[in-house]
Design a protein around this motif. Structure first.
Motif, PDB file in Angstrom:
ATOM      1  N   HIS A 187       0.250  -4.001   0.508  1.00 15.71           N
ATOM      2  CA  HIS A 187      -0.789  -4.030  -0.762  1.00 15.71           C
ATOM      3  C   HIS A 187       0.118  -4.395  -2.074  1.00 15.71           C
ATOM      4  O   HIS A 187      -0.319  -4.948  -2.954  1.00 15.71           O
ATOM      5  CB  HIS A 187      -1.237  -2.351  -0.938  1.00 15.71           C
ATOM      6  CG  HIS A 187      -2.438  -2.588  -1.902  1.00 15.71           C
ATOM      7  ND1 HIS A 187      -3.101  -1.205  -2.588  1.00 15.71           N
ATOM      8  CD2 HIS A 187      -3.184  -3.521  -2.558  1.00 15.71           C
ATOM      9  CE1 HIS A 187      -3.938  -1.739  -3.044  1.00 15.71           C
ATOM     10  NE2 HIS A 187      -4.036  -2.927  -3.141  1.00 15.71           N
ATOM     11  N   HIS A 225      -1.058  -0.180   3.645  1.00 11.55           N
ATOM     12  CA  HIS A 225      -1.288   0.736   2.416  1.00 11.55           C
ATOM     13  C   HIS A 225      -0.539   2.030   2.781  1.00 11.55           C
ATOM     14  O   HIS A 225      -0.179   2.277   3.933  1.00 11.55           O
ATOM     15  CB  HIS A 225      -2.582   1.314   2.078  1.00 11.55           C
ATOM     16  CG  HIS A 225      -3.386  -0.083   1.940  1.00 11.55           C
ATOM     17  ND1 HIS A 225      -4.056  -0.392   0.495  1.00 11.55           N
ATOM     18  CD2 HIS A 225      -4.205  -0.943   2.653  1.00 11.55           C
ATOM     19  CE1 HIS A 225      -4.681  -1.681   0.597  1.00 11.55           C
ATOM     20  NE2 HIS A 225      -4.823  -1.899   2.027  1.00 11.55           N
ATOM     21  N   LYS A 251       0.098  -2.664  -7.441  1.00  9.38           N
ATOM     22  CA  LYS A 251       0.281  -1.405  -6.596  1.00  9.38           C
ATOM     23  C   LYS A 251       1.841  -1.325  -6.015  1.00  9.38           C
ATOM     24  O   LYS A 251       2.527  -2.240  -5.938  1.00  9.38           O
ATOM     25  CB  LYS A 251      -0.542  -1.302  -5.319  1.00  9.38           C
ATOM     26  CG  LYS A 251      -2.178  -1.691  -5.783  1.00  9.38           C
ATOM     27  CD  LYS A 251      -2.623  -0.366  -6.371  1.00  9.38           C
ATOM     28  CE  LYS A 251      -2.883   0.704  -5.671  1.00  9.38           C
ATOM     29  NZ  LYS A 251      -3.897   1.873  -6.097  1.00  9.38           N
ATOM     30  N   ASP A 293       2.510   0.448  -3.018  1.00  8.60           N
ATOM     31  CA  ASP A 293       2.206   0.724  -1.663  1.00  8.60           C
ATOM     32  C   ASP A 293       2.377  -0.567  -0.773  1.00  8.60           C
ATOM     33  O   ASP A 293       1.690  -1.460  -0.870  1.00  8.60           O
ATOM     34  CB  ASP A 293       1.205   1.691  -1.283  1.00  8.60           C
ATOM     35  CG  ASP A 293      -0.202   1.153  -1.544  1.00  8.60           C
ATOM     36  OD1 ASP A 293      -0.344   0.492  -2.823  1.00  8.60           O
ATOM     37  OD2 ASP A 293      -1.136   0.915  -0.555  1.00  8.60           O
TER      38      ASP A 293
HETATM   39 ZN    ZN Z   1      -2.831   0.257  -1.213  1.00  6.58          ZN
END
Ligand code: ZN
Length: 251
Positions: A203, A96, A226, A228
């Protein structure tokens, strides 16, 4: 709140969150699965633990007992019938970015046992978000929980994954080469400790595992997309890890 896909800008990143109103079946105590997690997947908070390697700094999150109890509740709510958490044998490492500038702010965000704010996540359970590692921009690696304690960091994968947060984002604080190197080194340590690890994903790739054998989420509406840590970071890390780890598309 309006129901539907909603674009949320955060620190230059764009995240799409599924916002839905009303209670889903998995939120109501009457219809919650209520099943105990099988004994094989039970875990207890570890009072004393050592980081995975001597070069990793331990800074344990507080309230370990309360966090573990709330995480057990989370997994009872979210795991489909017949799926057990396997904290002793994690399968996936999820990378992440923190979307913030410091490890301290990330650690402070993770410190309370209970989630606050984040209305899009509140309906998913009371336990706070977290991870196992925070990687500073200079490459320093901080471990905040034992790897055998599940953390809430990736919907659908929390029951069998290890979460690594990198301090930074995609714009103001681009992830650094020192972080790339530390992620590679950390992943090698994790594979040595946990030979069960088979997958390495970002992620932003987690939803690609939906429908596969490792992804498990009882509420099909509880998803988010997401951004990231991004394809460029994942490509650099993957180029440095020893062969044998699969990506999100592989079963
Ligand atoms: Zn994340």
């Amino acid at each position: 709140m309006r129901r539907g896909w909603r674009a949320v800008g955060a620190a230059g990143a764009l995240a799409l969150l599924w916002i839905s109103t009303g209670l889903s079946a998995s939120e109501t105590p009457e219809t919650s699965t209520g099943k105990p997690i099988p004994a094989s997947s039970d875990w207890a908070p570890v009072a004393a633990w050592a980081p995975v390697a001597a070069w990793v700094t331990a800074r344990p999150l507080p309230h370990a007992d309360e966090r573990a109890a709330l995480m057990q509740d989370y997994l009872r709510q979210h795991l489909p019938a017949g799926v057990a958490a396997t904290p002793e044998a994690p399968r996936v490492v999820v990378l992440h970015w923190t979307a913030g500038p410091t490890a301290e702010s990330c650690w402070q965000t993770f410190a309370p046992a209970r989630l606050s704010g984040r209305p899009e996540l509140q309906r998913g359970g009371a336990v706070n978000v977290g991870a196992h590692f925070i990687v500073e921009r200079d490459g320093t690696v901080i471990q905040v929980q034992p790897t055998t304690t599940p953390a809430r960091h990736a919907i659908g994968l929390n029951h069998l994954s290890i979460g690594v947060e990198n301090v930074g984002d995609g714009a103001r604080y681009p992830l650094t080469e020192a972080q790339v190197a530390s992620n590679i080194r950390l992943i090698a340590e994790l594979r040595a400790v946990h030979p069960s690890i088979s997958h390495l994903i970002g992620h932003h790739e987690a939803l690609s595992m939906k429908g596969g054998p490792l992804y498990a989420e009882a509420d099909p509406k509880y998803v988010n997309q997401k951004a990231d840590p991004g394809d460029a970071f994942m490509a650099k890390v993957r180029a440095g890890v020893a062969p044998g780890l699969r990506g999100p598309a592989a079963p």
